[in-house]
Design an enzyme around this catalytic site. Sequence first.
Site, mmCIF file in Angstrom:
data_model
loop_
_atom_site.group_PDB
_atom_site.id
_atom_site.type_symbol
_atom_site.label_atom_id
_atom_site.label_comp_id
_atom_site.label_asym_id
_atom_site.label_seq_id
_atom_site.Cartn_x
_atom_site.Cartn_y
_atom_site.Cartn_z
ATOM 1 N N LYS A 297 0.470 -1.037 -0.368
ATOM 2 C CA LYS A 297 -0.033 0.169 -0.077
ATOM 3 C C LYS A 297 0.678 1.709 -0.222
ATOM 4 O O LYS A 297 0.600 2.252 -0.968
ATOM 5 C CB LYS A 297 -0.740 0.040 1.156
ATOM 6 C CG LYS A 297 -2.188 -1.307 1.387
ATOM 7 C CD LYS A 297 -2.873 -1.312 2.041
ATOM 8 C CE LYS A 297 -2.156 -0.778 3.617
ATOM 9 N NZ LYS A 297 -1.705 -2.659 4.100
ATOM 10 N N THR A 298 2.169 1.314 0.754
ATOM 11 C CA THR A 298 2.551 2.416 1.221
ATOM 12 C C THR A 298 3.204 2.922 -0.588
ATOM 13 O O THR A 298 3.564 3.861 -0.564
ATOM 14 C CB THR A 298 3.867 2.226 2.192
ATOM 15 O OG1 THR A 298 2.769 2.519 3.439
ATOM 16 C CG2 THR A 298 4.319 3.724 1.924
ATOM 17 N N GLU B 122 -3.246 6.311 1.116
ATOM 18 C CA GLU B 122 -3.698 4.328 1.914
ATOM 19 C C GLU B 122 -4.565 3.765 2.477
ATOM 20 O O GLU B 122 -4.943 4.879 3.596
ATOM 21 C CB GLU B 122 -2.357 4.947 2.856
ATOM 22 C CG GLU B 122 -0.908 3.732 3.047
ATOM 23 C CD GLU B 122 -0.673 3.069 3.682
ATOM 24 O OE1 GLU B 122 0.173 2.126 4.304
ATOM 25 O OE2 GLU B 122 0.775 3.364 3.381
#
Length: 462
Positions: free
Chosen positions: A121-122, A165
């Site tokens: 995600k990051t 995110e």
Amino acid sequence: MAPGLPDAMDRPHFIGIGGAGMSGIAKILAQRGAEVAGSDAKESATAEALRALGATVHIGHAAEHLADDASCVVVSSAIRADNPELTRAAELGIPVVHRSDALAALMDGLRPIAVAGTHGKTTTTSMLAVSLSELGLYPSYAIGGDLDAPGSNALHGDGEIFVAEADESDRSFHKYAPEVAIVLNVELDHHANYASMEEIHESFETFADRIVPGGTLVISADHEGARELTRRLGTKVRTVTYGEADDADVRVLSVVPQGLRSEVTVLLDGERITFTVSVPGRHYAHNAVAALAAGAALGVPAAELAPALAAYTGVKRRLQLKGEAAGVQVIDSYAHHPTEMTADLEAMRAAADDARILVVFQPHLFSRTQELGKEMGEALALADASVVLDIYPAREDPIPGVTSELIIDAARAAGADVTPVHDKAEVPEVVAGMARGGDLVLTMGAGDVTDLGPLILDRLMK
């Protein structure tokens, strides 16, 4: 222009303001003109970055840190019910807002892209933030890690796009209503909150159901958990799949390693597009393709976005080079789930030619170790040698019988060379005794193992 302050958030107080998710929201609110205050357990570069924006940051948690005129108190799921500032908020009748509700309010009126998945995600959120900025679209963004400096995990931009995110760990991603959602993968994790894969799939279904009418879900065609989610959703939402599978809508034709970079070729809407990803590893290449597909779904021309993705050069703790001493490179990895560990080790193996790879691994959470300790140990077998630390508890209390020995035993059973170290202060000396010129050392885990990189480098220089 982006909207101003959400209602009742003009004087917010953040408990745990230095955290990755909390600090990003605080930063955006400060940039929008809010009088931001908060507290954190210890001093940090992030705290200083917030102060530079005008925020008041207290160190330590105490009732007197909460101003009587605070408009709300923002908390994450990690804040315990007996926190003195939370108790004081109840006494004063100050509304308590969960971090996810605050982030959802910041996205209101914009065109949100929410990036979800068990891993990646990051990185994917960062790739979108950097590439959209490179194109002059001035997005706002909130990321779970710093791009290039403390406090660079978030920005209030003047454009209409908000990239965020979306955290599944506590189901907080159910609060968002994105125009485009990305699901990178779906695996069982966060065992304190999810008892089974069925619960995980139900949670991701709820997230997908939150996509606004006419919006798009961008989802992996390669990951089995993601494919199952696509099957469950059916035709409820417009879906764009990406990956190497033959039936992917955005098909990855090739990923060619080029040292610490990759050249990626995809087929999108009948057009072959080749671009560079400036970080190593197939999984990072796939993250970039997900970002490309999401931008295209939002109307950003893929032919323009693809070369802009090369502007992303990494985020802190995602295979971040910390330095080199005595011919040994020290790299920091946030990987803490077996899938992430395997992906990062394979990426380094592909990029490092014949270099030996040494890992300093710190398990994260007792619950995760209890459920996935065997798989963590098997992942460590991909390294030439490993040092394994005690479990970093984070928000959890110990679980009887759950220690790093679960990982060490599994690693040795898989043929790995593993050295247990219980005192973190001894690690630099241990690594110095193992390493030789040309080696790569990875500090790996989601806890404070990241602090060891500079100490290892200092020891290697002696």
